[in-house]
Scaffold this motif. Structure first.
Motif: not given
Length: 468
Positions: A106-111, A116-117
Motif C-alpha cells: 500500500g501507498l504508505f510503505i511503497s516507494d 509514483k503510479r
C-alpha cells in the motif's frame, strides 16, 4: 533498569491555574546504550530519546552496525523530506516489515515506481475538493454517536474505542460506500489493536546488517489479527468487483480507474492494499487525535470555554456542519495543537539510498534517517513553552515556522488524506463538544505510548455529561 522505568511513574504531567502540561514519557537522563535502546523501543518508540534530543540538531550514532541519524532542525527536515526526497523516500525496513503483512504494498510503505503510479490516483480519491461531499457523512455518523452517548449516563467507556468506531464508520461509508456496522467496525478496530500489541516494530535484523531487515514472524496471534481486518476489507472489495458497491465511494472510483487506466497497474491485490491503507490510516490517526483532544480539553477549562463560545457564535443552537469548519478557529486550533503534542505517527523513518550529507553530517548508504515529529514539535529552541497545551498558538494569522510542524509529514510524501482527516477531526470534535462534557475517569493515569501509532496506553476511560 532504565531510568525510564524508575519511580516516580514513567510519565510527566503538571498543571496550574490557566495552564496545562500534558503527559509525556520521562526522558532518560542520558543517551541510552544499545541494549537499553532496544528494550525501551520494544515497549514504546518515543521512550528512547534523552532530554538532549529535544533541541535543534543533526546527530549521528551507531546502533550495532547501523548508522542512525536524527534530523531535528527545520533545515535538516527540509533537506531530507523535500530537497533530497529522492534519496530518502524509502520508508525504513522496520516500518515496511511491520506493516507489509497488513497492507501489502500500500501507498504508505511503497516507494519507487509503485508509489509514483499510485500516489496521484489515491490523492485524487481523497482530494480536498471531495471533502464537502464526504462532510455530510461525517455529520450524520457523529450525530448518531451523540444520540447514543445521551443514553450512557454515568457509565464509563474507553474514548479511544469510541473514537475508533466513529472514524471507522465514517471511513467505511466514504471509502467503502456502505454502512460498516458495529460488528464489522469492532472486528477491524480490535484486529488492528491486537496487531499493534503483537508486532515488533524494532527490527533487530536491520541493525545487525540486513538492509531489508528480518521478515516478521507470523505467529498465530498476528495471523488472527490480520484475518479479522482482511475479512471485512476483502468482502467490500469483492462486492465492488461484482457490481454491488456504492457508485460514489472511493473504492468504486479505484475500481473504475483500474478499468479505464490499466497502465496504472492496479490489480485486485493492489485494490485491496490501497483500500486497506486508506481505511487503516484514515480511521486510526483521526481516532487517536480525537482521543488526545478529549484528554487535553478536559484539563484546560479555559480553552473549552473559548471553544464553546465560538460554536455558539458560529452555529447558535444548531449542530455544526462541514460548511462551518472554516469559521471554527478555536476548534481547529485545539486539533492542530493536539497534533503538535501527540502526532499520530510520531516517527518518520527513512532509509538512505546513497551516501549523502545532511547539513554537516555524512550519511552512509542504507543509513536509518529519523525525522521525529514527537521531538520536532517539542524542540526547546523552536517553540515557546513546547510541553504546554496552548491552542492559541494556532489562532489568528500566526503559523509555525516552516518545517517545524509536520503532523501529516511534509514534502512529496505528505499525507494524501490531510484535508479529509483535519476536517473530520474538527467537525467531529465540534459536534460532540457542543453536546457533551467529556471527562477522564478520576484517577486515570495517561501515558503516551508508540508502537506503530501514538496512543494513550490502555486507551482513555471517560464519562460524558450532556450540556444543559
Amino acid at each position: 533498569m532504565l531510568h525510564l522505568f524508575h519511580k516516580p511513574a514513567p510519565y510527566l504531567e503538571e498543571s496550574g491555574p490557566g495552564w496545562f502540561e500534558p503527559a509525556r514519557p520521562r526522558p532518560p537522563s542520558h543517551t541510552l546504550g544499545t541494549l537499553d535502546t532496544i528494550l525501551a523501543a520494544k515497549r514504546s518508540l518515543i521512550s528512547i530519546f534523552p532530554e538532549s534530543a529535544y533541541m535543534s540538531q543533526v546527530h549521528s550514532q551507531r546502533v550495532l552496525g547501523r548508522q542512525v541519524i536524527l534530523a531535528n532542525s527545520p533545515e535538516s527536515v527540509k533537506y531530507v523530506m523535500a530537497t533530497r526526497h529522492d534519496n530518502f523516500e524509502r520508508k525504513s525496513p522496520q516500518m515496511r516489515r511491520a506493516l507489509e503483512y497488513l497492507i501489502g504494498d500500500g501507498l504508505f510503505i511503497s516507494d519507487g515506481e509503485t508509489w509514483k503510479r499510485r500516489r496521484p490516483l489515491v490523492a485524487d480519491i481523497v482530494h480536498k475538493n471531495r471533502v464537502p461531499v464526504f462532510g455530510k457523512t461525517m455529520e450524520a455518523v457523529t450525530v448518531a454517536m451523540a444520540e447514543r452517548w445521551a443514553d450512557y449516563g454515568d457509565t464509563p467507556f474507553n474514548a479511544l474505542v469510541e473514537m475508533a468506531e466513529l472514524t471507522a464508520e465514517i471511513i467505511a461509508r466514504t471509502v467503502f460506500g456502505n454502512d460498516l456496522g458495529a460488528e464489522a467496525a469492532h472486528e477491524v478496530i480490535e484486529g488492528f489493536t491486537r496487531y499493534q500489541d503483537v508486532i515488533d516494530s524494532f527490527n533487530i535484523g536491520y541493525f545487525l546488517g540486513m538492509d531489508e531487515g528480518m521478515p516478521i514472524i507470523r505467529g498465530p496471534r498476528l495471523r488472527r489479527s490480520v484475518a479479522r481486518v482482511d475479512k471485512v476489507i476483502g468482502k467490500v472489495i469483492d462486492d465492488h468487483l461484482q457490481g454491488k458497491g456504492d457508485h460514489n465511494s472511493m473504492v468504486d472510483l479505484l475500481v473504475k480507474r483500474q478499468q479505464k487506466s490499466p497502465e496504472l497497474g492496479l490489480d485486485v491485490s493492489a485494490l485491496r492494499n490501497e483500500a486497506a491503507t486508506i481505511f487503516m490510516a484514515g480511521h486510526e490517526t483521526t481516532a487517536a487525535t480525537l482521543t488526545w483532544a478529549w484528554y487535553l480539553i478536559a484539563n484546560a477549562p479555559w480553552v473549552e470555554e473559548a471553544v464553546l463560545g465560538e460554536i455558539e457564535r458560529v452555529c447558535g443552537g444548531r449542530t455544526p456542519t462541514v460548511a462551518d469548519v472554516d469559521k471554527l478557529d478555536w476548534c481547529r486550533a485545539v486539533i492542530e495543537e493536539t497534533l503538535r503534542l501527540y502526532p499520530p505517527v510520531p516517527i518518520l523513518a527513512r532509509q538512505a539510498k546513497n551516501a549523502d550529507r545532511v547539513i554537516d553530517v555524512d550519511v552512509d548508504p542504507a543509513a536509518l534517517v529519523l525525522v521525529v515529529p514527537w521531538l520536532l514539535h517539542r524542540t526547546r529552541d523552536l517553540w515557546e513553552q513546547p510541553d504546554r497545551f496552548l491552542p492559541e498558538r494556532f489562532v489568528g494569522t500566526g503559523r509555525p515556522t516552516p518545517y517545524t510542524y509536520i503532523p501529516f509529514a511534509i514534502g512529496p510524501r505528505i499525507c494524501a488524506g490531510l484535508s479529509f482527516g483535519l476536517t473530520e477531526a474538527i467537525l467531529c470534535f465540534a459536534i460532540l463538544i457542543q453536546r457533551f462534557k467529556v471527562r477522564p475517569v478520576p484517577g486515570t493515569k495517561v501515558e503516551p505510548i508508540c508502537r506503530l501509532t501514538l496512543r494513550p496506553d490502555g486507551g482513555l476511560p471517560v464519562t460524558v455529561t450532556p450540556r444543559a
